[in-house]
Design an enzyme around this catalytic site. Structure first.
Site, PDB file in Angstrom:
ATOM      1  N   GLU A 133       0.800  -1.238   0.000  1.00 57.01           N
ATOM      2  CA  GLU A 133       0.000   0.000   0.000  1.00 57.01           C
ATOM      3  C   GLU A 133       0.832   1.287   0.000  1.00 57.01           C
ATOM      4  OE1 GLU A 133      -2.716  -0.593   3.282  1.00 57.01           O
ATOM      5  OE2 GLU A 133      -3.446  -2.478   2.452  1.00 57.01           O
ATOM      6  N   ASN A 174       1.993  -5.079  -3.156  1.00 55.63           N
ATOM      7  CA  ASN A 174       0.602  -5.437  -2.842  1.00 55.63           C
ATOM      8  C   ASN A 174      -0.214  -4.183  -2.534  1.00 55.63           C
ATOM      9  OD1 ASN A 174      -1.308  -7.613  -2.146  1.00 55.63           O
ATOM     10  ND2 ASN A 174      -1.124  -6.901  -0.036  1.00 55.63           N
ATOM     11  N   HIS A 210     -10.522  -6.489  -1.861  1.00 57.90           N
ATOM     12  CA  HIS A 210     -11.523  -6.309  -0.814  1.00 57.90           C
ATOM     13  C   HIS A 210     -12.745  -5.685  -1.498  1.00 57.90           C
ATOM     14  CE1 HIS A 210      -8.873  -7.397   2.430  1.00 57.90           C
ATOM     15  NE2 HIS A 210      -7.969  -6.540   2.013  1.00 57.90           N
ATOM     16  N   GLU A 239      -6.111 -10.822  -1.057  1.00 62.17           N
ATOM     17  CA  GLU A 239      -6.855 -10.563   0.197  1.00 62.17           C
ATOM     18  C   GLU A 239      -8.357 -10.490  -0.078  1.00 62.17           C
ATOM     19  OE1 GLU A 239      -5.393  -7.210   2.463  1.00 62.17           O
ATOM     20  OE2 GLU A 239      -3.315  -7.585   1.901  1.00 62.17           O
ATOM     21  N   ASP A 241     -12.304 -10.619  -0.142  1.00 61.77           N
ATOM     22  CA  ASP A 241     -13.541 -10.832   0.598  1.00 61.77           C
ATOM     23  C   ASP A 241     -14.622 -10.107  -0.180  1.00 61.77           C
ATOM     24  OD1 ASP A 241     -12.519  -8.276   1.480  1.00 61.77           O
ATOM     25  OD2 ASP A 241     -11.895  -9.167   3.374  1.00 61.77           O
TER      26      ASP A 241
HETATM   27  O1  G3I Z   1      -2.459  -6.142  18.642  1.00 62.43           O
HETATM   28  C1  G3I Z   1      -3.645  -5.879  19.375  1.00 62.43           C
HETATM   29  C2  G3I Z   1      -3.746  -6.845  20.472  1.00 62.43           C
HETATM   30  O2  G3I Z   1      -2.675  -6.644  21.353  1.00 62.43           O
HETATM   31  C3  G3I Z   1      -5.099  -6.669  21.157  1.00 62.43           C
HETATM   32  O3  G3I Z   1      -5.253  -7.690  22.083  1.00 62.43           O
HETATM   33  C4  G3I Z   1      -6.233  -6.744  20.142  1.00 62.43           C
HETATM   34  C5  G3I Z   1      -7.577  -6.513  20.783  1.00 62.43           C
HETATM   35  O4  G3I Z   1      -8.280  -5.466  20.156  1.00 62.43           O
HETATM   36  O5  G3I Z   1      -6.011  -5.784  19.154  1.00 62.43           O
HETATM   37  C6  G3I Z   1      -4.831  -6.092  18.485  1.00 62.43           C
HETATM   38  O6  G3I Z   1      -4.580  -5.374  17.337  1.00 62.43           O
HETATM   39  C7  G3I Z   1      -5.482  -5.539  16.265  1.00 62.43           C
HETATM   40  C8  G3I Z   1      -4.852  -6.398  15.170  1.00 62.43           C
HETATM   41  O7  G3I Z   1      -5.653  -6.365  14.024  1.00 62.43           O
HETATM   42  C9  G3I Z   1      -4.646  -7.843  15.592  1.00 62.43           C
HETATM   43  O8  G3I Z   1      -5.882  -8.436  15.870  1.00 62.43           O
HETATM   44  C10 G3I Z   1      -5.749  -4.144  15.765  1.00 62.43           C
HETATM   45  O9  G3I Z   1      -6.482  -3.436  16.745  1.00 62.43           O
HETATM   46  C11 G3I Z   1      -6.520  -4.191  14.483  1.00 62.43           C
HETATM   47  O10 G3I Z   1      -6.576  -2.867  13.963  1.00 62.43           O
HETATM   48  C12 G3I Z   1      -5.783  -5.078  13.500  1.00 62.43           C
HETATM   49  O11 G3I Z   1      -6.506  -5.061  12.292  1.00 62.43           O
HETATM   50  C13 G3I Z   1      -5.860  -5.632  11.192  1.00 62.43           C
HETATM   51  C14 G3I Z   1      -5.636  -4.550  10.133  1.00 62.43           C
HETATM   52  O12 G3I Z   1      -5.043  -5.146   8.986  1.00 62.43           O
HETATM   53  C15 G3I Z   1      -4.739  -3.434  10.613  1.00 62.43           C
HETATM   54  O13 G3I Z   1      -4.689  -2.430   9.669  1.00 62.43           O
HETATM   55  C16 G3I Z   1      -6.763  -6.708  10.625  1.00 62.43           C
HETATM   56  O14 G3I Z   1      -6.847  -7.784  11.565  1.00 62.43           O
HETATM   57  C17 G3I Z   1      -6.189  -7.235   9.305  1.00 62.43           C
HETATM   58  O15 G3I Z   1      -7.135  -8.066   8.691  1.00 62.43           O
HETATM   59  C18 G3I Z   1      -5.906  -6.066   8.375  1.00 62.43           C
HETATM   60  O16 G3I Z   1      -5.308  -6.578   7.214  1.00 62.43           O
HETATM   61  C19 G3I Z   1      -5.044  -5.616   6.184  1.00 62.43           C
HETATM   62  C20 G3I Z   1      -3.852  -6.125   5.410  1.00 62.43           C
HETATM   63  O17 G3I Z   1      -2.773  -6.348   6.278  1.00 62.43           O
HETATM   64  C21 G3I Z   1      -3.462  -5.132   4.318  1.00 62.43           C
HETATM   65  N1  G3I Z   1      -4.587  -4.865   3.455  1.00 62.43           N
HETATM   66  C22 G3I Z   1      -5.791  -4.440   4.119  1.00 62.43           C
HETATM   67  C23 G3I Z   1      -6.194  -5.450   5.184  1.00 62.43           C
HETATM   68  C24 G3I Z   1      -7.488  -5.048   5.833  1.00 62.43           C
HETATM   69  O18 G3I Z   1      -7.330  -3.838   6.544  1.00 62.43           O
END
Ligand code: G3I
Length: 323
Positions: A133, A174, A210, A239, A241
């Site tokens: 990105e 990506n 997405h 990715e 969905d």
């Molecule tokens: O790390 C903390 C953890 O310590 C805590 O216990 C937990 C409880 O809320 O939160 C955790 O962090 C979260 C993390 O996912 C792991 O679950 C973040 O808040 C959350 O924002 C994060 O979201 C991820 C997101 O990327 C971040 O931008 C999504 O799971 C993940 O699916 C998403 O993936 C991205 C790709 O990497 C890039 N392309 C877009 C895609 C969707 O946004």
């Protein structure tokens, strides 16, 4: 009644990489989760565990526990592993402050990260999303810590550093919102063309897919894939969905979703794309409901009870229909 053959069997037989993004915790604790994963897929991507933030809890410390769990699961179940992601503006460590570093120190920091992580999974990760990105939605370069400090050369450097330590891995750029021909995919095309001209070891482009209002026009996706392929790049769908605005969803949206998944697989099979990764295993694991509460909440191939949905069956039928 158990199936005679699974979606994974169909993908294996078609020599197609059908993947899912996975998290380490449910792999450890939820048999339903990993049973569905094995039933549906022959490829995995770590949804978060290989990103810089999750991997680097403190300065100078790498924690590979979750990333190794995903890699070990893949190996134990004979699945390919996509690495995601070495360089991103997002999910940086909480302790990391750009202003603590000079530009040269930031370059050294990033080089150390890429060398350490890509080096650890050398021979294990088949394809890396090296840079994620880097382009903004209007096609300009995205403001980020890396771009601010190093300019566009950070992409060249990242790919070269990854290639230093993982020369056999396929190295991908990506991005999202660039699945069809549009302003953003035009900009990414130019970016990658320039990198190839400079001899940067970029092997492919990942189209995230997405889809929050159904999938983009398959003809345009195919045209987009063709132009990147003509540059000599591999194309993966990385990715996927599929959701619809809740207020305007098709009446039987799970049937429409099945068609949308199949349409994208059709493009893949027609245009030589050998990898399609779905961004999660079950609807209940998806990032979509938390981030986009206005769209349908069931973007994936399995429901929360681990039952395969129409989209699972549509992909399976299509893969069984390859020559
Ligand atoms: O790390 C903390 C953890 O310590 C805590 O216990 C937990 C409880 O809320 O939160 C955790 O962090 C979260 C993390 O996912 C792991 O679950 C973040 O808040 C959350 O924002 C994060 O979201 C991820 C997101 O990327 C971040 O931008 C999504 O799971 C993940 O699916 C998403 O993936 C991205 C790709 O990497 C890039 N392309 C877009 C895609 C969707 O946004």
């Amino acid at each position: 009644m158990p199936e005679d053959t699974t979606l994974r069997d169909a993908a294996d037989a078609a020599d197609f990489r059908l993947g899912a993004a996975v998290a380490a915790d449910p792999l450890r604790t939820d048999a339903g989760y990993w049973t569905s994963l094995r039933r549906g897929f022959n490829t995995v991507t770590a949804e978060n565990a290989m990103k810089m933030g999750p991997m680097r809890p403190e300065p100078g410390v790498y924690d590979f526990t979750d990333a190794d769990a995903v890699a070990n699961f893949a190996e134990a179940h004979d699945m390919a592993l996509r690495g995601h992601t070495l360089v991103w503006h997002n999910q940086l460590p909480d302790w990391f402050q750009e202003w603590d570093y000079t530009d040269d120190q930031l370059a050294a920091f990033l080089r150390d990260h890429v060398h350490t992580v890509a080096g650890r999974y050398r021979g294990t990760v088949e394809a890396w999303d090296v840079v994620n990105e880097a382009v903004a939605d209007d096609g300009t370069m995205r403001d980020s810590v890396w771009y601010d400090a190093l300019g566009e050369r950070y992409l060249d450097d990242a790919f070269r550093w990854a290639n230093d330590v993982a020369p056999d891995a396929d190295l991908f750029y990506n991005d999202y919102g660039a699945d069809a021909v549009n302003e953003k995919s035009d900009a990414i095309y130019e970016l990658l063309e320039g990198m190839l001209d400079r001899g940067v070891p970029v092997d492919g482009v990942g189209l995230q897919m997405h889809a929050l209002d159904g999938v983009p026009d398959p003809e345009s996706v195919a045209e987009n894939v063709r132009r990147f392929s003509d540059l000599g790049l591999d194309v993966h769908v990385t990715e996927m969905d599929v959701a619809y605005p809740e207020a305007d969803a098709p009446e039987n949206h799970r049937e429409r979703q099945a068609e949308d998944y199949r349409d994208v697989l059709d493009v893949c099979l027609a245009e030589g794309v050998d990898t399609l990764v779905v961004w999660g295993v079950r609807d209940s694991d998806s990032w979509i409901p938390e981030w986009f509460p206005h769209v349908t909440e069931d973007p994936l191939l399995f429901d929360a009870s681990n039952d395969p949905k129409p989209a699972y069956h549509a992909l399976k039928e299509r893969l069984e229909d390859t020559d």
